[in-house]
Design a protein around this motif. Structure first.
Motif, mmCIF file in Angstrom:
data_model
loop_
_atom_site.group_PDB
_atom_site.id
_atom_site.type_symbol
_atom_site.label_atom_id
_atom_site.label_comp_id
_atom_site.label_asym_id
_atom_site.label_seq_id
_atom_site.Cartn_x
_atom_site.Cartn_y
_atom_site.Cartn_z
ATOM 1 N N ALA A 256 -29.330 64.290 2.120
ATOM 2 C CA ALA A 256 -30.790 64.183 2.256
ATOM 3 C C ALA A 256 -31.210 63.882 3.685
ATOM 4 O O ALA A 256 -32.382 64.047 4.030
ATOM 5 N N GLY A 257 -30.263 63.433 4.534
ATOM 6 C CA GLY A 257 -30.549 63.262 5.951
ATOM 7 C C GLY A 257 -30.999 61.885 6.360
ATOM 8 O O GLY A 257 -31.194 60.981 5.537
ATOM 9 N N TRP A 258 -31.179 61.736 7.671
ATOM 10 C CA TRP A 258 -31.467 60.422 8.232
ATOM 11 C C TRP A 258 -32.894 59.937 7.970
ATOM 12 O O TRP A 258 -33.128 58.744 7.868
ATOM 13 N N ASP A 259 -33.855 60.841 7.848
ATOM 14 C CA ASP A 259 -35.217 60.402 7.527
ATOM 15 C C ASP A 259 -35.256 59.764 6.136
ATOM 16 O O ASP A 259 -35.859 58.701 5.939
ATOM 17 N N PRO A 289 -34.566 64.537 15.966
ATOM 18 C CA PRO A 289 -35.225 65.655 15.283
ATOM 19 C C PRO A 289 -35.498 65.347 13.815
ATOM 20 O O PRO A 289 -34.787 64.558 13.194
ATOM 21 N N ASP A 290 -36.544 65.972 13.271
ATOM 22 C CA ASP A 290 -36.798 65.869 11.833
ATOM 23 C C ASP A 290 -35.680 66.581 11.086
ATOM 24 O O ASP A 290 -35.354 67.735 11.380
ATOM 25 N N ALA A 303 -24.263 65.706 8.198
ATOM 26 C CA ALA A 303 -23.970 64.911 7.007
ATOM 27 C C ALA A 303 -22.492 64.539 6.961
ATOM 28 O O ALA A 303 -22.126 63.418 6.574
ATOM 29 N N ARG A 304 -21.639 65.481 7.371
ATOM 30 C CA ARG A 304 -20.196 65.204 7.379
ATOM 31 C C ARG A 304 -19.857 64.120 8.391
ATOM 32 O O ARG A 304 -19.023 63.238 8.117
ATOM 33 N N PRO A 389 -24.119 61.952 15.367
ATOM 34 C CA PRO A 389 -25.304 62.145 16.195
ATOM 35 C C PRO A 389 -26.269 60.968 16.078
ATOM 36 O O PRO A 389 -26.279 60.247 15.079
ATOM 37 N N TRP A 390 -27.102 60.807 17.084
ATOM 38 C CA TRP A 390 -27.908 59.600 17.145
ATOM 39 C C TRP A 390 -29.040 59.541 16.119
ATOM 40 O O TRP A 390 -29.700 58.497 15.983
ATOM 41 N N GLY A 391 -29.264 60.588 15.364
ATOM 42 C CA GLY A 391 -30.166 60.458 14.216
ATOM 43 C C GLY A 391 -29.649 59.428 13.233
ATOM 44 O O GLY A 391 -30.422 58.656 12.639
ATOM 45 N N TRP A 392 -28.321 59.396 13.032
ATOM 46 C CA TRP A 392 -27.716 58.405 12.134
ATOM 47 C C TRP A 392 -27.725 57.014 12.774
ATOM 48 O O TRP A 392 -27.764 55.994 12.066
ATOM 49 N N THR A 393 -27.675 56.954 14.094
ATOM 50 C CA THR A 393 -27.803 55.671 14.789
ATOM 51 C C THR A 393 -29.152 55.044 14.461
ATOM 52 O O THR A 393 -29.251 53.875 14.089
#
Length: 786
Positions: A256-259, A289-290, A303-304, A389-393
Motif C-alpha cells: 500500500a506504500g509509505w503514504d 513522491p506520492d 515495497a521489497r 528509499p527515503w519515502g520509507w524513512t
C-alpha cells in the motif's frame, strides 16, 4: 576463623608478628555490588524510526521490544542528537555530544574542542562508573566512539571499549558493517567470524550468542554479581541484511506504500495514547513522491526494500528475545533494568530511489532504477549492500517530519521502552515528560542508588549535564526536570524549552526547498549565510499543543522566537557547539593527526588481521602499485595476494588457474579484470600490479580516474588493459588482507577466504607515483592479446 577484610588504602587491621603463628591475617576487600543490585541491559538500536516498533504503532513485528514495553513503560517524549556517534556519547556519559567532542560521526572530526572526536576522560562512561561498584561490564555490537585513525591494531586502545570501562567486547568499531561478513573485533583483537553465511551466519544471531555467553559465564562463577550490558546490534543501519525466510514473511505487507503506512501508524499512535487526539500529521514532505503516482515496477521494488528492512528489524528483535529468555531462565529478568531505544530517527541515506549498494551514495554514483530492479531478488542477501528509499524513512518517523541528521523531531525523537519488574510497578503505561538521552546515565545511577563519582581512575569528573527521570517510573504524573535542550547537527539547529521548540533547518526545511535557493546538504555556512539564517531561517512550534511540528507559529510569537534563539546561542557557548559548520565532504576529508608518520610506501605481511580501511593508503585517482614477493611451489599455487573491500566495491590481486590476475570492483556495478596470458612459474617472484592514470576523474557522475592496469612478473609486463573508470572515493568499509580475502569477497569468481597456497614474504603498496617504464609498443602488443 572468619576472613577479616579491610578497605584498600586503609590501615592493615590484622597482626604481623615474627612468625605466622604469632600473626593474624586480613585481606583487602574485593569490590562488591550491594546486595540485590539490579542488572542493567541497555539496548541501542540504529536508524530505527519512532513509528517502526510495534509498541509505538509501527507496522514492523517487534514482539520482544513490545514485551519490554508491556512489562513496564513507553516514554513518548525521548530525544536524541539525530546522529549515531553523538547519541552514543550522550547515552554513555550523561553529557551533551559537543561536551564530549562528538559533534558528528568520528570520521568527520575537525580540530575544535566540540568536534575533535577525542572523548575526554573527565566525561566518565557508565561502565567505568559501574565497574567501580562491583559490576561486570559487557559491550556487544557497534562502538563508533573511538577516532577512526586509532582503530588499528597499533592502537592506542584507551578509547576502545576495554579502555572505557568494559571488561569484555564483541562487535565492530566503526559505524556500520555487513551482517553477513562483519568486521569483527573481540576485546582488542580483530577476529574472523565463526562460520560463513552459507552455514547460517548472521551478525544479529552471533551477537545474541555472545551476549548470552557473557552473562552465563559470569553467572555460573558469581551468581550474585550484577552486570551492565550495552547491547548495540547495528540494526537497522544499512546494509539491511536478513535471512530470506524472514524477508518472505513480509511479502505484500507494504504494497500500500509509505503514504498509507504513515496514515495507519498515525492512527494507531493516537489509539495507543502516544499522541493527543487533536494531533495533526504534518503535510506531505516535498522530497517524497506520492506512492500512487509511481509506476507499478517502482512500487514493487520499493515495497521489497521495506520488506527487507522490516525482516532485518524483526530478526534482530527475535535474537534480543533470546537474551530476555536467558535472563528469565536464570531468574534475573525481574531484577534487570532493561532500556531499549534507537540512536536517532530513520535514515535517508538510501536517497529517493533506494540503493542496492550504499557505496553508490558515498561515491556520488547515480542510482539506476533498472540496475536496482535487476537485483530485486538479491535484496538483503550477501551480494547486496542495500538501503530503502527515503519515502520509507519519512514513513518510519511517523508522526514527525523529516529524518536522521536533521533536528526536526523526525531526526531527534526516539521510541523508548523500559522495564524493571522488581521495582517498576507499572505495566504497559505511557510516560510523557520531556527527556533527552543525556538523562539516561543519571537515571541509571539514581535507580541503582549510586552517586556520580568525583574521580574515575584519578581523573576528576565533569558534572553530569543530564537529569534523572527515575522519579517518573512509578509516578504517572511525574513532571520533567529537563527544561532546556539544544540541538545541532551539520549546522541544522533546534532548541526545546518549556514546551516550545525553535528550529533553524540547514540547508532548508527540505532538500527541494533548499535547492530552490541554491543550497544543498553539506554546503558550508559562511558568515553571510548565517546572518541570513538568523533573520529568516528560524521556525517556531508550540510542542505542548503541536507535538508533530505541523504548524510554524513564528509570525504569531516573534518575542518567544527571539527568546529561544538567544537561549540557543547561550547553550552553544556553554557546551562547545561553536564554530558552526554545515560542510560534510570537507569534514570527512579533514587531515587529522595520525599514529604513523606520513609515507608513500606501505609494507604488509601475510595471514595477519585485517587492516582497517581508514588506515590504508588512499589509492583513488592516482598512480600506485601493489607488489607481492612470493614463492610458488613446484606444483603451482593459487589464492589471494592482496584484497581490499568486498562485494560493495574493492580490488584484489590474486592467482587463479596458474595465472596472475587483478580485478577492480566498481561499486558492485561492474568488475574490470586484467589477467596474464601465461602462468606464473615455480620459484620466487615479484608479482606486481600498476595503475597509471590516463585521464581526469568525473567526480560529479561518480567516476574515478580512468587508467591503464598493468601486471608484471619480475619486472616484465605480462598483461595490460584500460580501465574506463575507477572507484572515486571509497571501495567499502571493509579493510584489506594479505594472503586471503577477509570477510565478503571482492568478486564471486572464488569462495572466500581463498587463502594463498604458496608463500608470501610481503606485499608492498606504493603511492609515490614511481612506475615501471613501458614502451607504447609493449602496451599495444599486450592490448592485442587480450
Amino acid at each position: 576463623m572468619p576472613i577479616v577484610e579491610y578497605e584498600p588504602g586503609t590501615a592493615f587491621p590484622g597482626k604481623i608478628g615474627r612468625t605466622a603463628a604469632e600473626s593474624s591475617p586480613a585481606w583487602p576487600a574485593p569490590i562488591r555490588a550491594r546486595d540485590g543490585a539490579p542488572n542493567v541491559l541497555l539496548v541501542v538500536l540504529d536508524d530505527v524510526g519512532y513509528g517502526q516498533f510495534g509498541c509505538f504503532g509501527g507496522l514492523v513485528d517487534t514482539p520482544n521490544i513490545d514485551r519490554v514495553a508491556a512489562a513496564g513503560l513507553r516514554y513518548a517524549n525521548m530525544h536524541t542528537t539525530s546522529l549515531c556517534s553523538p547519541s552514543r556519547a550522550c547515552i554513555l556519559t550523561g553529557r551533551n555530544h559537543h561536551s564530549s567532542g562528538v559533534a558528528s560521526i568520528m570520521e568527520a572530526a575537525t580540530g575544535y574542542p566540540g568536534y575533535d572526536g577525542r572523548m575526554p576522560f573527565e566525561n566518565g562512561m557508565l561502565p567505568e562508573i559501574l565497574l567501580g561498584h562491583g559490576y561486570n561490564t559487557f559491550c556487544l555490537g557497534k562502538w563508533h566512539l573511538s577516532p577512526a585513525e586509532e582503530n588499528t591494531l597499533a592502537g592506542p586502545f584507551h578509547r576502545w571499549p576495554l579502555g572505557r570501562g568494559f571488561e569484555r567486547f564483541y562487535g565492530f568499531l566503526g559505524g556500520e558493517t555487513s551482517q553477513w561478513y562483519p568486521d569483527l573485533v573481540q576485546d582488542n583483537a580483530s577476529i574472523s567470524q565463526p562460520k560463513p553465511p552459507e552455514e547460517g551466519y548472521h551478525l544479529s544471531a552471533d551477537l545474541a550468542d555472545q551476549a548470552i555467553r557473557f552473562v552465563l559465564e559470569a553467572h555460573v562463577n558469581a551468581p550474585e554479581k550484577p552486570f551492565f550490558m550495552y547491547y548495540s546490534p547495528g540494526c537497522a543501519h544499512a546494509p539491511h541484511h536478513a535471512p530470506k525466510d524472514w524477508i518472505e514473511r513480509y511479502k505484500g505487507r507494504f504494497d500500500a506504500g509509505w503514504d498509507a503506512y504513515r496514515q495507519e501508524v498515525f492512527t494507531r499512535q493516537k489509539e495507543i495514547g502516544l499522541l493527543p487526539a487533536d494531533a495533526k500529521l504534518p503535510t506531505h514532505d516535498p522530497d517524497v513522491p506520492d506512492w500512487g503516482n509511481l509506476p507499478a515496477d517502482q512500487r514493487r521494488l520499493y515495497a521489497r526494500f521495506m520488506e527487507v528492512y522490516a525482516a532485518f528489524l524483526s530478526y534482530t528483535d527475535h535474537h534480543f528475545g533470546r537474551i530476555l529468555d536467558t535472563l528469565e531462565r536464570i531468574g534475573e529478568l525481574d531484577n534487570t533494568l532493561v532500556m531499549v531505544l534507537s540512536d536517532n530517527g530513520a535514515s535517508s541515506e538510501g536517497g529517493p530511489l533506494g540503493s542496492v549498494n550504499e557505496m553508490l551514495f558515498f561515491n556520488q554514483v547515480p542510482e539506476s532504477l533498472e540496475a536496482n530492479m535487476a537485483m530485486i531478488d538479491e535484496l538483503g542477501g550477501p551480494r547486496t549492500y542495500n538501503h530503502y528509499p527515503w519515502g520509507w524513512t519519512w514513513a518510519g518517523d511517523t508522526p514527525f517530519r523529516r529524518w536522521k541528521r536533521e533536528t526536526y523531531r523526525g531526526g531527534t525523537a526516539t521510541a523508548f521502552a523500559l522495564s524493571w519488574p522488581a521495582k517498576v510497578t507499572a505495566r504497559g503505561e505511557i510516560r510523557t515528560p520531556y527527556a533527552h538521552i543525556i538523562d539516561i546515565a543519571p537515571t541509571v545511577l539514581e535507580a541503582l542508588d549510586l552517586p556520580a563519582p568525583k574521580t574515575i581512575r584519578g581523573v576528576p569528573q565533569s558534572p553530569l549535564e543530564g537529569v534523572s527521570f527515575a522519579h517518573t517510573f512509578n509516578d504517572p504524573e511525574g513532571a520533567t526536570e529537563h527544561r532546556t535542550q539544544y540541538f545541532e547537527m551539520f549546522a541544522h539547529r533546534a532548541i526545546d524549552h518549556d514546551g516550545w521548540r525553535a528550529v533553524c533547518p540547514w540547508p532548508g526545511p527540505s532538500f527541494t526547498e533548499a535547492a530552490a535557493k541554491g543550497h544543498h546538504f553539506g554546503d558550508p555556512t559562511p558568515p553571510e549565510i548565517l546572518d541570513e539564517l538568523e533573520t529568516t531561517g528560524w521556525e517556531l512550534y508550540h510542542i505542548a499543543a503541536d507535538p508533530t511540528e505541523s504548524t510554524n507559529v513564528a509570525a504569531e510569537h516573534p518575542a518567544r522566537l527571539r527568546e529561544l534563539i538567544t537561549l540557543w546561542w547561550a547553550e552553544a557557548g556553554k557546551y562547545k557547539v561553536l564554530p558552526l559548520d554545515g560542510s560534510a565532504q570537507a569534514r570527512l576529508a579533514t587531515e587529522r593527526p595520525q599514529m604513523a608518520e606520513p609515507r608513500t610506501h606501505y609494507v604488509y605481511y601475510p595471514d595477519l588481521a585485517v587492516v582497517p580501511f581508514a588506515a590504508l593508503p588512499r589509492t583513488y585517482n592516482r598512480p600506485y602499485s601493489i607488489e607481492a614477493d612470493v614463492e610458488i611451489p613446484a606444483d603451482g599455487a593459487e589464492g589471494v595476494l592482496f584484497a581490499q573491500g568486498g562485494t560493495a566495491g574493492g580490488q584484489v590481486l590474486y592467482i587463479q588457474n596458474g595465472r596472475l590476475r587483478y580485478a577492480h570492483n566498481y561499486v558492485g556495478r561492474d568488475v574490470m579484470h586484467v589477467e596474464s596470458s601465461g602462468g606464473v612459474p615455480p620459484g620466487r617472484h615479484r608479482l606486481r600490479f600498476e595503475f597509471e592514470p590516463t585521464g581526469r576523474p568525473d567526480i560529479k557522475n561518480g567516476k574515478g580516474t580512468p587508467g591503464r592496469a598493468q601486471l608484471y612478473v619480475d619486472g616484465e609486463l605480462v598483461a595490460n588493459t584500460e580501465l574506463p573508470h575507477t572507484t572515486p572515493f571509497l571501495f567499502g568499509i571493509e579493510g584489506a588482507s594479505v594472503g586471503y580475502d577477509f570477510g565478503e569477497p571482492v568478486l564471486h569468481d572464488y569462495a572466500p577466504p581463498f587463502t594463498f597456497t604458496g608463500t608470501i614474504h610481503q606485499v608492498a603498496i606504493d603511492v609515490s607515483g614511481d612506475l615501471i617504464e613501458d614502451t607504447e609498443a609493449d602496451i599495444a602488443r599486450l592490448m592485442a592479446q587480450q
